[in-house]
Design an enzyme around this catalytic site. Structure first.
Site, mmCIF file in Angstrom:
data_model
loop_
_atom_site.group_PDB
_atom_site.id
_atom_site.type_symbol
_atom_site.label_atom_id
_atom_site.label_comp_id
_atom_site.label_asym_id
_atom_site.label_seq_id
_atom_site.Cartn_x
_atom_site.Cartn_y
_atom_site.Cartn_z
ATOM 1 N N HIS A 274 1.387 -0.945 0.189
ATOM 2 C CA HIS A 274 0.167 -0.083 0.002
ATOM 3 C C HIS A 274 0.959 1.146 -0.076
ATOM 4 C CE1 HIS A 274 0.140 -0.435 4.470
ATOM 5 N NE2 HIS A 274 0.484 1.183 3.906
ATOM 6 N N ASP B 5 -0.216 -7.525 1.407
ATOM 7 C CA ASP B 5 0.475 -5.760 1.793
ATOM 8 C C ASP B 5 2.396 -6.325 2.048
ATOM 9 O OD1 ASP B 5 0.165 -3.180 2.291
ATOM 10 O OD2 ASP B 5 0.181 -3.373 3.834
ATOM 11 N N SER C 10 5.184 2.991 7.793
ATOM 12 C CA SER C 10 4.519 1.348 6.712
ATOM 13 C C SER C 10 5.460 1.069 6.192
ATOM 14 C CB SER C 10 2.743 2.012 6.155
ATOM 15 O OG SER C 10 2.170 1.121 6.947
#
Length: 476
Positions: free
Chosen positions: A126, A156, A230
């Protein structure tokens, strides 16, 4: 070896975590006001002791000096075309020639160098999703254009490569050895602030059942969650990578503050995905070849089960690994490879995390009696051409739903592509549509959708979910 008791002092530190990539224009908190210039006789602060009671004060600094250079900032740029009705009008274009046709979206995240020789960087899918350009900034200040090698939305995980020398990589640990209570440290770039370190403990391992997050086998930690983390590193006290920070569980969002629920992708899973992305640029998954439904209290009574749990087999596809193993309709799968199966989604999640060709030990209840069968996972097709199913679907291709949608409770298949001028296009089918039902028969996924066309229906009607709108489309 377990950490010394003195390391318990580390639990007072704020935890770390993964988070979605955020806009570069997001405002930071206002800095603190400077102290007045004229201050009288400020006493000098005493130096911190290096030892207490004859024991050295524990510090993460030596370990961090070796691993922090391997954590990078990942900046992405995406060009988004603006749907402006005036831009299509020749009159308005003549009056306003500078009407913008597109806008530039910028976002940031973190990444981890895992192979210095090859320049491999692991990050989250993402973080780089739909990006037109990816730039990586190293700890030493160098900024490099990254090459996209592949990504897997369902776990992911994304793999990119940077052309640079003198890189530092973090070795990958065996994440299966993690225990609840182990100390872990997160390194990332929250809010665009480079090289930020937080610490905490492992709160849980093998965490799953979280809506909207794809295939799940997360490390849970009491992490403080910061946007921009992230793709950052989760390391143990030996400086080995045990996870990739990916998300937080906070229904009120990051501005509500830390509630101690952070999630990271285990290094073993990231390693398996990386190997496939390096080899082919995509991830191939296996399937048992069956459909199931969750056992509730009513079904448990009829199936002679003591507890209302497990996945009831409702269909076994011919030629599948489940069929070869002897799985039958009416069996209840209660455990796989020793892992408890509570419901149909947990079986699907476990199945999706195993490599193609894996052999699974299925613990089954059949007519109230226990049974163990061994089944192999076979490769599942990633997409199916509509003309192979029914001529009325010619020009369209269908794929399984993204796991994030499936984990949210949606079932069906997604229209992947529709060729312009094709029969499917003339029937108003569009790319991105979700087919939730059809007059061909019942189905929950791509395999079931294919099987439902073994007998072509006289009239083919699809129930479609398009955005937030639902409707039906007759296929002519």
């Amino acid at each position: 070896m377990r950490p010394l008791p003195t390391l318990l002092a580390l639990t007072a530190a704020a935890a770390f975590g993964g988070f979605a990539a955020i806009s570069l224009h997001e405002n930071l908190n206002q800095p603190a006001q400077a102290a007045p210039a004229a201050m009288a006789a400020v006493p000098t602060a005493a130096a911190l002791p290096t030892a207490v009671g004859g024991q050295p004060v524990p510090s993460l600094a030596p370990m961090l000096k070796t691993v922090m250079p391997a954590v990078v900032s990942v900046y992405t740029t995406q060009r988004v075309r603006i749907r402006n009705p005036f831009a299509d009008d020749p009159f308005f274009r003549r009056l306003f020639p500078d009407i913008p046709q597109e806008r530039i979206n910028q976002s940031l995240g973190s990444g981890v160098i895992v192979d210095a020789a090859k320049g491999y960087v692991l990050t989250n899918h993402h973080v780089i999703e739909d990006a037109d350009d990816v730039q990586v900034t190293l700890a030493d200040g160098r900024t490099l254009k990254a090459e996209f090698l592949g990504s897997d939305a369902d776990t992911d995980v994304a793999l990119i490569r940077i052309p640079a020398e003198n890189l530092t990589a973090i070795p990958l640990a065996d994440s299966s050895l993690l225990d609840v209570g182990d100390f872990v440290v997160a390194i990332g770039n929250p809010f665009g602030l480079s090289q930020t370190v937080t610490s905490g403990i492992v709160s849980a391992v093998g965490r799953s059942g979280i809506r909207g997050l794809g295939l799940q086998n997360f490390i849970q930690t009491d992490a403080s969650i910061n946007p921009g983390n992230s793709g950052g590193a989760l390391v143990n006290l030996q400086g080995q990578l045990v996870g990739i920070n990916t998300a937080s569980l906070n229904p009120r969002g990051s501005m509500a503050g830390n509630i101690g629920l952070g999630l990271a992708i285990p290094s073993n899973l990231a390693r398996d995905v990386m190997r496939q992305l390096e080899a082919t640029g995509e991830v191939v998954r296996g399937t048992l070849g069956l459909e199931t439904q969750t056992v509730d209290a009513r079904l448990a009574t009829g199936l002679k089960l003591d507890n209302p749990r497990g996945a009831l087999v409702t269909r076994v596809y011919a030629g599948s690994g489940a069929a070869a193993a002897g799985v039958q309709t009416g069996d209840v799968i209660v455990a796989v490879n020793g892992q408890r199966i509570n419901d149909a989604p947990s079986l699907h999640n476990f199945e999706g995390l195993q490599p193609v060709g894996s052999t699974l030990n299925l613990e089954i209840s059949r007519d109230g009696k226990p049974l163990t069968l061994r089944a192999s996972l076979k490769e599942q097709p990633r997409a199916v051409a509509g003309e192979t199913l029914d001529p009325r679907l010619s020009g369209a291709s269908f794929a399984d739903l993204p796991e994030s949608l499936r984990q949210s409770g949606l079932q069906g298949v997604q229209v992947k592509e529709v060729a312009r001028g094709s029969r499917a296009a003339q029937n108003q089918l569009r790319a991105g549509d979700v087919v939730t039902a059809a007059s061909s028969g019942d189905f929950t996924d791509l395999a079931g959708f294919r099987a439902s066309f073994e007998r072509k229906p006289p009239q083919l009607v699809l129930r479609i979910l398009r955005g937030n709108a639902q409707g039906t489309l007759p296929m002519q």
